[in-house]
Write an enzyme that holds these catalytic residues in place. Structure first.
Site, PDB file in Angstrom:
ATOM      1  N   GLU A  94      33.323  40.007  18.224  1.00  0.00           N
ATOM      2  CA  GLU A  94      32.231  40.094  19.270  1.00  0.00           C
ATOM      3  C   GLU A  94      31.066  39.725  18.913  1.00  0.00           C
ATOM      4  O   GLU A  94      30.058  39.740  19.850  1.00  0.00           O
ATOM      5  CB  GLU A  94      32.136  41.457  20.002  1.00  0.00           C
ATOM      6  CG  GLU A  94      33.642  42.106  20.230  1.00  0.00           C
ATOM      7  CD  GLU A  94      33.523  43.656  20.826  1.00  0.00           C
ATOM      8  OE1 GLU A  94      32.337  44.170  21.213  1.00  0.00           O
ATOM      9  OE2 GLU A  94      34.300  44.240  20.925  1.00  0.00           O
ATOM     10  N   GLY A  95      30.658  39.361  17.625  1.00  0.00           N
ATOM     11  CA  GLY A  95      29.109  39.026  17.495  1.00  0.00           C
ATOM     12  C   GLY A  95      28.628  40.170  16.760  1.00  0.00           C
ATOM     13  O   GLY A  95      27.385  40.061  16.336  1.00  0.00           O
TER      14      GLY A  95
END
Length: 361
Positions: free
Chosen positions: A326-327
């Protein structure tokens, strides 16, 4: 973003012929001199000193400001999940993207804690209709099953790369100082492993991991479909766009575009895990010089990471065996950069303390 066949290929080809100017080395040197003037041991902030110098060189100033941050999370599905290479079905991609749109997923919570804006993007979710809070940049509803046919056409791959470039440019125009990359897509570690194996010309076994937690049987199947695809499409001899179209993902293409956009628009890009690293290597192979605008955040758990980082000549800072995606690792890196810059911007100087500075020998 609409696209029409050959137009996208021509547009990308023209863009990739633009040379990437290196970051400003005079600023790089000036930032390091500033660090040496702060009352601390030489290189006391370790790798954060050259990392902040790199950011300054990219931005073109030693007055470094990364207060306005964006986390671009590209979401897409992968047809290869039909081959039993994932624990979950494609429906999970849309479900998580929906949470991202609400700011309720892990990356949204973490980004909010450090004052970063999260921008989830549908670049290829397998479904119709726009998800609230998610930017619609859909190229197509997921890739095809690359075990039976190429994942994308070259035109679709080019359109996805250009979408990423445009997003980076849009962020620059809106005044963002630094970007972080993220992704969501069931099956994306299979695509990224296939891209890594092809670009690095190594066996699938050397770069393929368990992703979200595969059993031994599914891991072997994952390695098998990657190896077979490399042989089928002759990817060890193929160029990066051919590799991307054959076995890649729409989010991988978009991430490559964001990295290319970093070089074009002179904005630093923080990479997350193995998926964004594979996108980064695609970017460097498509447009040499791009890697100078990238920062690696964390090492993750996938076996491809070290090989990708070696190829890019980058080194992750965080080694915490993270595998959330997701980062989230890139956001952690942003928080560490903020902390380092607190010292850079407000640290006491030797001169102020009437203390002799350390000398380099």
């Amino acid at each position: 973003m609409g696209y029409s066949g050959k137009h996208m290929l021509n547009k990308l080809d023209k863009l990739l012929k633009t040379p990437v100017e290196p970051p400003d080395q005079s600023v790089y040197k000036k930032v390091l001199e500033h660090w040496d003037a702060i009352a601390k041991p030489l290189d006391g902030m370790g790798r954060f000193e050259p990392l902040t110098a790199q950011i300054g060189a990219i931005l073109g100033t030693d007055q470094i400001d990364i207060s306005k941050k964006a986390v671009l999370v590209l979401c897409a599905d992968h047809g290869i999940v039909a081959e039993g290479v994932s624990q979950s079905g494609q429906y999970v991609t849309a479900a998580v993207a929906k949470q991202m749109g609400k700011g309720a997923s892990p990356v949204g919570k973490m980004a909010a804690a450090i004052g970063a804006d999260t921008m989830p993007v549908d670049i290829g979710i397998n479904g119709n209709g726009q998800l609230p809070g998610v930017l619609d940049r859909k190229i197509r509803c997921g890739t095809r099953n690359f075990h039976t046919e190429p994942a994308m056409t070259k035109e679709e791959a080019a359109a996805a790369v250009l979408t990423g470039v445009e997003m980076a440019g849009d962020c620059k125009r809106k005044g963002y100082h630094i970007l972080a990359t993220g992704e969501m897509g069931i099956g994306n570690t299979t695509a990224s492993s296939a891209v890594a194996a092809a670009l690095l010309k190594c066996d699938a076994d050397a770069v393929t991991g368990r992703g979200a937690g595969l059993c031994d049987e599914k891991l072997q199947r994952k390695k098998q479909v990657i190896a077979e695809a490399i042989r089928k499409y002759k990817l060890y001899e193929a160029g990066p766009l051919t590799v991307l179209a054959a076995v890649g993902g729409l989010e991988l293409a978009g991430l490559a575009g964001i990295c290319i956009g970093g070089g074009i628009f002179r904005i630093p890009v923080v990479l997350d895990g193995v998926i964004s690293m594979a996108g980064a290597l695609l970017a460097e192979r498509l447009m040499p010089g791009t890697a100078k605008y990238l920062l690696a955040s964390h090492a993750g758990k996938e076996p491809a990471v070290q090989k990708l980082m070696d190829a890019l000549q980058l080194a992750p800072v965080i080694d915490a065996e993270m595998a959330l995606g997701e980062g989230t690792g890139a956001v952690m890196m942003l928080s560490l950069l903020d902390l380092a810059l607190c010292v850079y911007q407000a640290g006491a100087f030797f001169q102020e303390l009437a203390v002799e500075p350390y000398q380099r020998y």
